[in-house]
Design a protein around this motif. Sequence first.
Motif, PDB file in Angstrom:
ATOM      1  N   ILE A   4       0.855  -1.192   0.000  1.00 16.79           N
ATOM      2  CA  ILE A   4       0.000   0.000   0.000  1.00 16.79           C
ATOM      3  C   ILE A   4       0.891   1.243   0.000  1.00 16.79           C
ATOM      4  N   ASP A   5       1.013   1.849  -1.169  1.00 16.34           N
ATOM      5  CA  ASP A   5       1.823   3.068  -1.295  1.00 16.34           C
ATOM      6  C   ASP A   5       0.988   4.228  -0.754  1.00 16.34           C
ATOM      7  N   VAL A   6       1.376   4.748   0.395  1.00 13.07           N
ATOM      8  CA  VAL A   6       0.530   5.767   1.041  1.00 13.07           C
ATOM      9  C   VAL A   6       0.436   7.061   0.224  1.00 13.07           C
ATOM     10  N   ARG A   7       1.325   7.234  -0.734  1.00 12.28           N
ATOM     11  CA  ARG A   7       1.254   8.437  -1.578  1.00 12.28           C
ATOM     12  C   ARG A   7       0.048   8.389  -2.508  1.00 12.28           C
ATOM     13  N   LYS A   8      -0.496   7.171  -2.692  1.00 14.46           N
ATOM     14  CA  LYS A   8      -1.573   7.021  -3.675  1.00 14.46           C
ATOM     15  C   LYS A   8      -2.934   6.793  -3.026  1.00 14.46           C
ATOM     16  N   VAL A   9      -2.997   6.837  -1.699  1.00 14.69           N
ATOM     17  CA  VAL A   9      -4.230   6.485  -0.989  1.00 14.69           C
ATOM     18  C   VAL A   9      -4.872   7.742  -0.394  1.00 14.69           C
ATOM     19  N   GLN A  10      -6.225   7.761  -0.426  1.00 14.93           N
ATOM     20  CA  GLN A  10      -6.962   8.818   0.272  1.00 14.93           C
ATOM     21  C   GLN A  10      -7.650   8.158   1.468  1.00 14.93           C
TER      22      GLN A  10
END
Lengths: 286, 54
Positions: A31-37
């Motif tokens: 889970i790439d946190v840069r891509k998650v809302q």
Amino acid sequence: MNVGILYSRIRKDEKLLLAELRERGHEVTKIDVRKVQFGLTEPPEIFDDVDIVLDRCLATSRSKYATQYVAAYGIPVINSPETAEVCADKAKNSLALAQAGVPTPATDVAFTKESAMESIEKFGYPCVLKPVVGSWGRLMAKLDSRDAAEAILEHKATLGHYEHKVFYIQEFVDKPGRDIRVLATDGEPVAAMVRSSDHWLTNAAKGATTEAFELDDEALELVKKASDAVGGGLLGIDLMETGDGYTVHEVNHTVEFKALTDATDVDVPAKVVDWLESKVKVEVPA
Amino acid sequence: MAECVECGADVALHDDLEIGEIVDCTTCGAELEVVDVNPPVLEKAPELEEDWGE
């Protein structure tokens, strides 16, 4: 089990963990946190099938907030947001250790250059000025004189982020050219090493040499107490030898272990995955 | 093998490449992030930030 890994950068540590998990047949959801809302109530879709989430965010800010949201969705997360909150901030970390009766270097927090200077003069020279947030030994200052102290306080107050205006002043511990890093799971040591350097900073990231270290009973007890003090979890606990015992200067919550893997015979990723498996059994009963 | 987005040189890659991994270009020294593995695609890695690491 399906392990969700929160990350934004895959270091050697994460690669070792990914390899160990996959070898054992576990699923991994990266889970790439840069891509998650992160919404307030429903977890993002990528969390749908995960049994447990392991926070490996490199950035402290992301680690602190992402773990809060994951925990709020009811998904078990290692480490807990409470642990992240305490460990991410050196001032909170020191306070938690002191409150738990864990020996830790004498530390003052002050909010103005003038009151910080009073603390520095009280501790005497050398003493140490650290940022409350940050790592790898960056922005640490050993103050050898009043002139140096005044200059660094001025720089921090002028140039720094607001957190640099929280002055964290610590006594200088005259350690024997080394400190001790212990990786522990809920206070149970997995492996330990000493980090040695001619430099006053003995971080592995600063090029310190490392070798395995055998913990004695006193160190074992302090590791357990320090872990409990910050809420437990997968932690890197840093100790210094004072001559007549140990002092714990810090507990790290997204611990790096590649140097520990090289320095010891312990298969650190295997031990970490053993522990994760045990956590899932406890936290997600079939 | 993939192309460095900074200098265009070929960058040799390991077999166990992971999305999110950082590799160095040996020609120009740039830090590059692996954004895809099949085929490998590299982008310039994010700058080091103050709150990184532990």
